[in-house]
Design an enzyme around this catalytic site. Structure first.
Site, short mmCIF file in Angstrom:
data_model
loop_
_atom_site.label_atom_id
_atom_site.label_comp_id
_atom_site.label_asym_id
_atom_site.label_seq_id
_atom_site.Cartn_x
_atom_site.Cartn_y
_atom_site.Cartn_z
N HIS A 429 40.54 13.71 33.75
CA HIS A 429 41.56 14.12 32.36
C HIS A 429 41.92 13.44 31.53
O HIS A 429 41.65 13.17 30.21
CB HIS A 429 42.99 14.97 32.55
CG HIS A 429 43.78 15.00 31.64
ND1 HIS A 429 44.69 14.77 30.30
CD2 HIS A 429 43.09 16.55 31.02
CE1 HIS A 429 45.18 15.81 29.54
NE2 HIS A 429 44.17 16.29 29.30
N SER A 710 13.16 -22.43 26.17
CA SER A 710 13.38 -24.02 25.03
C SER A 710 14.40 -24.52 25.87
O SER A 710 13.93 -26.10 24.85
CB SER A 710 13.25 -22.98 23.79
OG SER A 710 14.07 -22.17 23.86
N ASN A 711 15.10 -24.28 25.97
CA ASN A 711 16.17 -25.76 26.25
C ASN A 711 15.58 -26.64 27.37
O ASN A 711 15.69 -27.50 27.37
CB ASN A 711 17.79 -25.35 27.08
CG ASN A 711 18.18 -24.37 25.34
OD1 ASN A 711 18.42 -23.35 24.66
ND2 ASN A 711 19.16 -23.32 26.22
N ASP A 712 15.33 -25.65 28.60
CA ASP A 712 14.98 -27.15 29.43
C ASP A 712 13.40 -27.57 28.95
O ASP A 712 13.71 -29.00 29.36
CB ASP A 712 14.80 -26.16 30.87
CG ASP A 712 16.04 -26.33 31.65
OD1 ASP A 712 17.16 -27.26 31.21
OD2 ASP A 712 16.28 -25.16 32.80
N CYS A 759 12.94 -16.19 25.54
CA CYS A 759 14.12 -15.74 25.63
C CYS A 759 14.92 -17.10 25.80
O CYS A 759 15.14 -18.31 25.83
CB CYS A 759 14.24 -15.64 27.33
SG CYS A 759 14.38 -16.81 28.40
#
Length: 810
Positions: A429, A710-712, A759
């Site tokens: 409820h 792209s970071n690594d 990503c």
């Protein structure tokens, strides 16, 4: 028709067009009995009194004028409680007209003859003629009575049903929604009682009740009679089924069983029949504690879950709208039954083109948590109440904290900024009314009433997935509204990074092209919490870890199955949310220091000076010290694809350094039943190491696609620690070394007919970077959901600019 067809109608004589005659509830029961029995849906037999019977009762006792006078007192400032009690007493003192008494008694006798037993036990349910409309829900406004046996007891239950048309909550609800009190009649449904007191019962919706996601059936289940689930006095099991695959079975998908989520509820009590005789009287039901086995067991098995879900689909298709359905299992005769079905009224009224989004901007100490209702955030001062009679003590805009709600609480709930309860589930409820009112709620916390006191300042957040959190203090948050009515088209696929499986359904309205990155380590860290090797070898962990593992796994002997099950349900939920678009799941990429922090993990992880380029990603999967853990990862994903049937799940391998390593990983996966190409399985590889770029053509022979990390890639190409503040100016994803690497990868991949995605957040922050990616021919860009519209526009602009530039060059 019967000789009293103006007073009584059997269910098989009714259809949904008869709402003015017998109310929405009884008309719907008749519709299902008459139209859906051939589909295998079982509805207990019964009959309904008509609206004419109600008016006959009023006129025989001259009740219209007194009721009108009392309602007039209410409009003149009279007390709702006093007016409601006096109207109800008029009904309780009323005499049944002889013809109505005879009609009900004879119909009850005939029902007994149909069922082959004298004085059958029945459920007696109220059904108002303005009830169960798509734009308004009267659910719970009137009373129902269970386990009623004998003609005299039936007539008394009918009298109480008639009186319940004027409960305080019903009067208040009609007033709020503009219904004339003397234009609404009450019908009473008398239905064979399903002996769920000996088995189980619950509620199901044909959509996800919070997000409105239309392709799942949501089922709540508890032991005993279903009123404990509806009222929210127990924390039920919750099951979720993906409807599009219910009847799917192809050559490689025999036995698809799309149960994508199962949550074990506490189910601390149940409602059962109470043994009574003619002299004892009293309530025919009672609440008793469940035993340890009942609390530790699922109420329904998968066959029963799937049967209910199939019935839900049939009912939804027949009515052409989302439905709210009550079901019961008969512990005497066996089998499942549908006992009610009404339109879902909350999501049906939402604006489909608008998507609200909430985000906490700061964090506080968590005080309690429970089931999140809605997706909003609210803050305020706690008001802890035990009774709705204390409404005068409740300040407008306070946070209501209580054990459990019923319809008597609704006038008070409308004044709350947020609602927190000790008990209840997603279909209780408190949950249903909170959704209808648009009030944030955290349900089933267990102990909120003992931990939160009057005057506490709290922030209630339901914006973080299925779990709702109550934080100490008034925290800052933001609300945004996304307009989905004018989203530009792009050639480049715009996909989502989905970190939290529990929040996946929130984004189903976004016109995304799938999920480009679902991180398994997030699932392991937040939903499993235990190192996989500790589950494979529980004998090799210390006592403290062993105790925590036992608590999380419910003491099960097969602890490894806990990992597989939790992983499968988490991934299955994401895959279902975006079906049939691809959902790319990256296998675990914890660093050793991160793995060591999981429960039981310290004893399985070496100490590394630089975990960032240490034993991570692909190098773990075939290694003797982790391959058993990787086997659990594979088993979970195999279950998602082969058993649930969610073949849109794509697997991605992170940090794969060499071609030899790629071959070893693919061989290991195949040993565990994940064979590239089988049942449409695609396997991608992260492109985040210079070797992935240099050997792109060779990697393309082994994998079906690439996703640029792209970071690594920037870190390893430029030799810059991405966590170093001193070197931050050198960390640049648009450096020519990186952009040329991306160009080279895309060329090599496209030459091999392989797709390339990326990503990361850079495309959302930097329109120039988005244009660079488009110019390079990137196939997809995957970003967080809250930046989807911004990136979509950036990419649309970039595609227009690139096309114009190409024309100019020609």
């Amino acid at each position: 028709m019967t000789e009293n067809d103006d007073l009584i109608r059997w269910f098989d004589e009714l259809g949904r067009a008869d709402t003015p005659l017998v109310g929405g509830k009884n008309a719907s029961l008749g519709e299902m009995v008459r139209e859906l029995g051939s589909s295998g849906i079982r509805v207990p037999d019964g009959f309904a009194t008509t609206a004419d019977a109600y008016w006959r009762l009023l006129d025989a006792n001259d009740l219209r004028e007194p009721i009108a006078d009392l309602i007039g007192e209410l409009h003149d400032g009279g007390s709702l409680q006093d007016v409601g009690e006096r109207i109800r007493q008029l009904f309780l003192d009323a005499e049944f007209p002889p013809e109505l008494r005879t009609a009900i008694t004879r119909a009850y006798e005939e029902l007994g003859a149909r069922l082959g037993r004298d004085a059958p036990d029945v459920a007696v349910r109220s059904s108002a003629t303005a009830e169960d409309l798509p734009e308004a829900s009267f659910a719970g406004q009137q009373e129902s009575f269970l386990n009623i046996t004998g003609a005299d007891a039936l007539l008394e239950a009918c009298r109480r049903c008639y009186a319940s048309l004027f409960t305080d909550r019903a009067i208040n609800y009609r007033s709020d929604h503009g219904f004339d009190h003397l234009e609404v009649a009450l019908s009473i449904g008398v239905q064979e009682m399903v002996r769920s007191d000996l088995a189980s019962a619950g509620v199901m919706f044909t959509i996800d009740t919070d997000s409105g996601f239309p392709r799942v059936a949501l089922i709540d289940a508890a032991w005993g009679l279903g009123e404990s689930v509806v009222a929210g006095t127990v924390d039920p099991d919750e099951y979720m089924v993906f409807k599009p695959l219910l009847d799917h079975a192809g050559p490689d998908q025999e036995g698809v069983r799309p149960v994508i989520s199962k949550t074990l509820g506490e189910k601390a009590s149940k409602v059962i029949y109470r043994a009574i005789d003619e002299t004892s009287g009293g309530d025919p039901t009672e609440v008793v504690d469940t035993d340890d086995d009942e609390r530790a067991s699922y109420v329904l098995d998968d066959d029963e879950i799937l049967q209910l879900a199939r019935w839900a689909v049939v009912i939804e298709d027949h009515y052409g709208m989302a439905m709210d359905i009550e079901w019961a299992k008969d512990g005497d005769r066996g089998g499942l039954f549908i006992v009610q079905a009404r339109p879902e009224t909350v999501q049906a009224q939402r604006e489909a083109s608008m998507l609200r989004s909430f985000r906490l901007l700061e964090r506080g100490e968590e005080l309690v948590n429970g089931v999140a209702i809605g997706d909003g955030i609210a803050a305020g001062t706690v008001c802890n109440l035990s009774s709705p009679d204390d409404i005068d003590q409740f300040p407008e805009g306070a946070v209501l904290v209580t054990g459990v709600t019923d319809p008597d609480w609704e006038p008070l709930m409308k004044r709350a900024s947020a609602i927190i309860t000790d008990h209840g589930g997603r279909t209780s409820h408190a949950a249903i009314v909170s959704r209808e009112l648009g009030v944030v709620a955290v349900i089933g916390t267990g102990d909120a009433t003992s931990l939160l006191t009057d005057g506490d300042e709290v922030t209630v957040s339901c914006a973080e997935g299925d779990v709702g959190h109550v934080y100490d203090g008034i925290l800052e948050f933001e609300e945004s509204e996304l307009d989905l009515s004018d989203v530009p088209e792009t050639r480049t696929d715009i996909m989502l990074n989905v970190a939290n499986p529990a929040a996946a359904f929130r984004w189903w309205r976004l016109p995304a092209d799938g999920v480009g990155l679902a991180r398994m380590e997030f699932i392991v860290n937040n939903h499993i919490k235990i190192h996989p090797m500790a589950l494979v070898h529980p004998d090799r962990v210390d006592d403290e870890a062993r105790q925590r593992i036992a608590e999380l796994t419910g003491g099960r002997e097969d602890t490894a199955e806990y990992f597989v099950e939790r992983l499968a349900y988490a991934v299955g939920r994401i895959a279902a949310a975006f079906w049939p678009d691809p959902v790319v799941v990256r296998m675990s990429d914890f660093k050793t220091n991160e793995y060591a922090r999981l429960i039981g993990g310290a004893g399985f992880e070496p100490s590394e000076g630089n975990p960032m380029i240490g034993w991570r990603g692909a190098s773990r999967y075939y290694h003797p010290d982790y391959r058993e853990g990787f086997a659990l990862e594979c088993a979970g994903l195999k279950r998602v694809r082969d058993e649930m049937g969610l073949t849109n799940t794509v697997i991605m391998i992170p940090f794969c350094r060499t071609l030899t390593e790629a071959d070893q990983v693919l061989t290991t996966m195949a040993e565990h039943g994940l064979v590239r190409g089988r049942n449409g399985l695609e396997i991608y590889v992260m492109a985040e190491i210079p070797s992935n770029i240099i050997l792109a053509a060779e990697f393309a022979e082994r994998f079906d696609g690439f996703s640029i990390g792209s970071n690594d890639l920037t870190q390893l190409t430029l030799g810059v620690d991405r966590d170093s503040s001193m070197l931050a100016p050198l960390f640049d994803e648009t450096d020519p070394a990186i952009t040329r690497s991306i160009d080279a990868l895309i060329v090599a991949a496209h030459d091999a007919d392989r797709k390339v995605g990326i990503c990361g957040q850079r495309p959302s922050d930097d329109p120039d970077f988005a244009r660079l990616l488009v110019r390079s021919g990137i196939d997809s860009i995957s970003i967080t959901p809250d930046t989807f519209l911004k990136v979509k526009q950036h990419v649309a602009d970039a595609e227009t600019a690139v096309s114009a530039a190409d024309v100019g060059e020609e």
